[in-house]
Design an enzyme around this catalytic site. Sequence first.
Site, PDB file in Angstrom:
ATOM      1  N   LYS A   1      11.654   3.136   7.221  1.00  0.00           N
ATOM      2  CA  LYS A   1      12.683   3.139   7.719  1.00  0.00           C
ATOM      3  C   LYS A   1      13.054   4.005   8.655  1.00  0.00           C
ATOM      4  O   LYS A   1      14.156   3.543   9.514  1.00  0.00           O
ATOM      5  CB  LYS A   1      13.717   3.148   6.244  1.00  0.00           C
TER       6      LYS A   1
HETATM    7  C1  LIG Z   1      12.996  -0.476   1.973  1.00  0.00           C
HETATM    8  C2  LIG Z   1      11.804  -0.381   2.201  1.00  0.00           C
HETATM    9  C3  LIG Z   1      10.847  -1.743   1.609  1.00  0.00           C
HETATM   10  C4  LIG Z   1      12.144  -3.278   1.558  1.00  0.00           C
HETATM   11  O1  LIG Z   1      11.979  -3.766   3.249  1.00  0.00           O
HETATM   12  P1  LIG Z   1      12.744  -4.815   3.485  1.00  0.00           P
HETATM   13  O2  LIG Z   1      12.503  -4.403   4.818  1.00  0.00           O
HETATM   14  O3  LIG Z   1      13.931  -4.707   2.792  1.00  0.00           O
HETATM   15  O4  LIG Z   1      12.705  -6.362   2.961  1.00  0.00           O
HETATM   16  C5  LIG Z   1      10.069  -1.436   0.882  1.00  0.00           C
HETATM   17  N1  LIG Z   1       9.168  -0.381   0.853  1.00  0.00           N
HETATM   18  C6  LIG Z   1       9.876   0.811   0.859  1.00  0.00           C
HETATM   19  C7  LIG Z   1       9.353   1.692   0.169  1.00  0.00           C
HETATM   20  C8  LIG Z   1      11.479   0.761   1.295  1.00  0.00           C
HETATM   21  O5  LIG Z   1      11.324   1.704   1.932  1.00  0.00           O
END
Ligand SMILES: *Cc1c(COP(=O)(O)O)cnc(C)c1O
Length: 495
Positions: free
Chosen positions: A112
Site C-alpha cells: 500500500k
Molecule cells: C491490502 C492488501 C492486500 C489486498 O489488496 P487489495 O488491493 O485490497 O485487493 C493484499 N495483501 C496485503 C499485504 C495487503 O496489505
Amino acid sequence: MNLSYESTRNSSVKSTASEAVLKGIAEDGGLYIMRNIEEKRIDINILKGKSYLEIAEIILGLMLDDFSKDKIKECIHKAYINKFSVEEIAPVVKVGEIYVTELFHGPTSAFKDVALSILPYLMIASHEMNDFQGEIIILTATSGDTGKAALEGFKDVKGTKIIVFYPEGGVSQVQKSQMVTQEGSNTYVCAIVGNFDDAQTGVKKIFTNQELIDKLKEKNKVFSSANSINIGRLVPQIVYYFSSYMKLYEKGTIKLGDKINFSVPTGNFGNILAGYYAKLLGLPINKLICGSNENNVLYDFIKTGVYNRNREFYKTISPSMDILVSSNLERLLYLISCKNNETVKELMTELSDKGKYEINEEMKKILKSEFYSGCVFKTETQNTIKNTYEEYGYLLDTHTAVAYKTLNDYKKETGDDSVSVVLSTASPFKFSSSVYESLYGYSEKQEFEIMKELSKRTMIKIPENLLGLENKKVLHNNLCKVNEMGEFVTNIALG
Ligand SMILES: *Cc1c(COP(=O)(O)O)cnc(C)c1O
C-alpha cells in the site's frame, strides 16, 4: 476542462481527474472511473530503458490528464525518492520457475506504500488546481496495512489531518504497534469495537453526514478518503505492472509483445484492478489470477458470476484480505458491462438490499476470459510458505503465499506455461508469527521475539521500519464504539 471521469452509476456525474482525487467517491455513491480508457494506449516500446519513476510519469500523465507534466513529476519525486529502501522501488526476483515482484520496500513494508506515498501529494496538487486553500481531513478505515501506510504518507503534510480507524483485535500485533506508535502532529488513530466492515460502514456514514460536512465547510475544511476507492490510489498501482514487464524484457526472459500472467493476493480488488487497467492500456497480459483466502467471495464470483456477501466472516492468517465487500469490484462491473452505468447501479442496489447479485451472461463471459480465481486456506498457505522456503530459500508472507499457490494451481489446471509474475504485497516480517509457525511450528513467544528469531533462523534481514517497533512509545490509545466514531471525528475536525 477535461471531464474524462464519470461515476460508475451515472454517466452524467462527470469530473476531472483532480476533482476525482479530491472527492474520493462520487456524489451519487458511485466510483469515479475514466470513461475512454481504451483510447489511451501506451506503446511499450517507448518504455525501454526507463526507470520506475520515468514509467510512473508516463502512466500518471495519461490517467491524471488535467495535471501538468511538471506537477506529476514533482509528486512522483516527493513520493518515491529516498522513501523506499531500494531504488528500483519494485524489484523482480526469480523464485524457481516464476517471478515475484516485491512491492514491500516502502516505509511500512506493505504494497500500500506504493500508492499511499504519492496520494497526499496528488491531493494537495488537486486542491491547488481547484482553488481550495483550506484543510483536508482524511478519514480511513483499515484492515491493517492501509492505516499505517496512510499515516506515514500524510504525516506532517501541511494542510492535512489524518484519522484512522482499525478493528480492535482484527489486526496483527505488528500492524497495531505500527499504528499506535505513529508520530506526527496531524495523525489520529482509534480502535473500534467491531470488524473491518463495521469500521468501513462507520466511515462511510461520516462521509455522508451533511450536517457535519456543512459545519466543516464553514471552517474551510473538507473530508477526503485514503481508501482504495480513490483513483489517486489506483492509478499509481498500474505502474508496477508495466515496470515488472519491462524488467522481464530487460532480463531477456520475454520479447516485447509476449503475454504474461500476473497473480495477485486480493481483498478490496484494488491491486488486481490496476492490472486490468494496465491490460486495457496495452500491456500484454494473458490472465489476471485472483487469489483469495477463506473469505472467498471473489473466488465464487469469478467462478459463477454470483456475488454473495451473506456468509460467515473468517479471521485468517492473511488479515489484509479479510473482506467481504470488495469496493473496487464496482469499477470492474462498469468495464465488463461495456460501461453500462444503469446495470452497475442496479447491481449495487441489489448488493445493498439483499447482499447479493448475479451478472448477466455477456459479463460472465468477459470475466472468465480475463480472470482466473483460486482460494487457498490456512494449511495450504502454511505449506506453501514452508515448501517455497525449503526449495528456493525464498520467504513468502501469508498474503503472497495465497497468490503463489493460486498461480501453481492455475498452471496445473490449464497447462499454461507463459511467464508468470506473483505480486508480493508484504514483508514476511510483518506477519512474523504466522510465517514462523509455517516453517518451524507454533511458538509461545511474543510477536517481536518471534520476528527476531525468524530473522536469525532464516538469515533474512528485518526491514528497518519494523526494527525497534516494540520499544517505541504508544501515542494513541483511543477505543470507541461504531456509534461514537462521528463524535471522535467531529472533535478533531472542528477542534
Ligand atoms: C491490502 C492488501 C492486500 C489486498 O489488496 P487489495 O488491493 O485490497 O485487493 C493484499 N495483501 C496485503 C499485504 C495487503 O496489505
